[in-house]
Write a protein that holds these residues in place. Structure first.
Motif: not given
Length: 596
Positions: A76-102
């Motif tokens: 409800x807060x953010x549809x996963x398909x609308x958050x792809x840029x954040x997934x890419x940002x996490x990939x750039x820093x090799x960061x594991x996802x927080x629970x909501x993004x997991x």
């Protein structure tokens, strides 16, 4: 001079094959993807857009004073398909996802599996479990660069790639799309990979080729965002009545090909029988509805069922959110009324006597050489050790499929694969080539039906190392007990029952077994026997409770020896033997046997 008539060198031939492959990838790739329109509101304040039905269902929960499950809040807060840029940002820093993004990244097929592994698992979408040789080889190259150097074949005739570091997550899923495949919607609250008959189009006894219908449903899902974000995951399977079971009755929607007789006021011929609400991890098979569906209408009917589920599924309790619980709560008749309202017309109902019985399964047809319906051609079932295949083996099998088969790799729900279209004259050569990869087409009946989920080596939910313990069972029993009838032994790590332990001849579900002091435990299992599927569908009965993993191989050996010693006839299957006795009697018979 006609250059096409020139004899090319091997290198030139490889170039042309690669060039053609690139064109195929380009054509397929342009067809992937779905809409990503954001949720809006109309003049009435009602949610609009592709996610409107989900938002309305959530609003009803909140209006009733109940709380949404955390996963519903994440959506409800953010549809996963609308958050792809954040997934890419996490990939750039090799960061594991927080629970909501997991949770959100599972919409892209990525599961962060810590603490089992500090990495992602990636699950694909392969409609009907069939892919081209170049796709299989391409996945091997991709996995070698971005993952652990292997893949696992799953019990949904699918592939999982493991040990994916966060920095490799985006390059991996985009690389998968470059191959004309995808991972979109293969996890979380979505419609999972669609399964179908592994031998579709080549099976001499099939009633219908399921590939067309699995493909139609696959692309229907991919290109309609409103079908993402369901109350819980959702499985659909198509059985064409071939020799290899699809286990369609364990799915939320089961389409099973049947022949309808003449004389019942219905067009005779091949239809799909409809079952709804299967979830064997919760001890339930898809319920018979008395409904048959024209194959050409399967996608429309499935769509209506899913949309009725969107409106009625539980958004507060994840343990009661599957379709089965909607049917348990409101009843099958009422649910089907909702489906017919979505569909816009009544469904077709027939009495059981209007249907011809399904042709029998061949429980060993997924292993070894079998004749196709096409004269002079065969499929070869390759045994994979508990579903695992290395990248080197993948490239080898892909080459065999290209050189000696029809170019297809066919995955099965039994955690192995088939190479199809092998001519009679090339069978021996193909077998030799398969053996050169370190794999085999001949294994014992124990190993042929030995299946295990990922286990706690790669899944945070699992209580035991199922794949290692399954290997121990196979290693121990081979050479100590010779089972001469088909047999399935399934090990699953948790209540999700990905390995479907309840429907196997012998099924083990992981448990922490108390030893010594009250707080001291070791890995172990509860052991069940007598489960079945298809015409024999039933849940196995418990025989051993709190069995230590170290004792499992000897216990299975004793149970199999008891079967061989006390079966009613040399051809009585283990399932029939197990169902003739209660759990206590089976345990007594097993304990009377001496281990080797």
């Amino acid at each position: 001079m006609d250059t096409l008539a020139v004899d090319f060198t091997d290198e030139q031939k490889r170039y042309l094959e690669g060039f053609t492959t690139g064109l195929q990838i380009s054509r397929v790739g342009r067809g992937l993807g779905g809409g990503v329109a954001k949720i809006g509101a109309g003049s009435s304040g009602e949610p609009t857009g592709p996610d409107a039905a989900h938002i309305k269902a959530q609003d009803q929960v909140l209006a009733s004073g109940k709380k949404l499950a955390d996963q519903e809040k994440f959506k409800r807060e953010e549809h996963p398909f609308d958050a792809y840029e954040r997934l890419k940002a996490q990939a750039r820093t090799n960061a594991p996802p927080p629970p909501a993004d997991n949770f959100r990244w599972r919409y892209h097929g990525l599961f962060y599996v810590a603490p089992a592994q500090d990495s992602y698992m990636c699950r694909l979408r392969i409609p009907n479990g069939i892919l081209k040789h170049w796709q299989f080889a391409g996945l091997a190259d991709l996995a070698e660069r971005r993952c652990g150097p292997y893949c696992h074949v799953t019990t949904r005739a699918n592939l999982q790639l493991r040990e994916v570091l966060p920095k490799d997550a985006v390059p991996l899923i985009e690389g998968i799309q470059d191959l004309g495949l995808g991972s979109r919607g293969s996890g979380a609250d979505n419609i999972r990979n669609v399964t179908g008959t592994a031998t579709a189009g080549i099976d001499p006894q099939e009633l219908i080729d399921t590939r067309e219908y699995a493909r139609e449903w696959h692309f229907h899902i991919l290109n309609d965002r409103s079908l993402y974000g369901l109350p819980r995951k959702f499985n659909v399977a198509f059985d064409g009545a071939g020799k290899i079971a699809v286990l369609e009755d364990t799915n939320d929607i089961a389409f099973a090909a049947v022949e309808v007789k003449d004389g019942f006021g219905i067009e005779p011929g091949v239809w799909f029988r409809l079952g709804i609400g299967g979830i064997t991890g919760h001890k339930d098979f898809a319920k018979e509805t008395g409904i048959i569906v024209k194959p050409s209408e399967a996608t429309k009917v499935a769509d209506a069922i899913v949309r009725a589920f969107i409106d009625t599924g539980d958004r507060t309790n994840r343990l009661k959110a599957r379709l089965k619980y909607v049917i348990d709560k409101i009843g099958m008749d009422k649910f089907l009324v909702l489906v017919e309202q979505k569909l816009g017309h009544a469904l077709m109902r027939v009495p059981p006597e209007a249907l011809v019985p399904r042709p029998a399964f061949d429980r060993m047809a997924h292993i070894g050489v079998h004749q196709q319906k096409q004269d002079g051609l065969n499929w070869i079932g390759v045994a994979l050790p508990l579903g695992k295949v290395t990248c080197e083996q993948m490239r080898g099998l892909a080459k065999i499929a290209a050189d000696l088969g029809d170019g297809h790799i066919r995955l099965t729900v039994w955690q192995n694969l088939l190479i199809s279209g092998v001519s009679d004259t090339n069978v021996k050569l193909a077998i030799k080539a398969i053996e050169a990869t370190g794999l085999s087409i001949e294994v014992s009946n124990v190993r042929a039906g030995l299946i295990a989920c990922t286990g706690n080596a790669g899944c945070k939910f699992a209580a035991s190392n199922t794949k290692a313990h399954a290997a121990d069972i196979g290693d121990w029993c081979d050479g100590r007990v010779e089972v001469d009838t088909p047999l399935n032994i399934h090990l699953t790590g948790c209540h999700h029952s990905c390995a479907q332990h309840y429907i196997s001849d012998i099924g083990l579900i992981a448990a922490k077994v108390p030893v010594g002091d009250a707080d001291d435990t070791v890995e172990g299992y509860h052991l069940f026997a007598g489960g079945g599927f298809g015409p024999d569908a039933d849940i196995g009965q418990e025989v051993y409770h709190d069995l230590k993993a170290s004792d499992a191989p000897r216990t299975v050996e004793k149970l199999l020896k008891a079967y061989l010693a006390h079966r009613a006839s040399p051809t009585e299957p283990f399932l029939a033997f197990a169902r003739r006795h209660d759990g206590a009697t089976l345990r007594k018979l097993a304990e009377a046997e001496i281990c080797s």
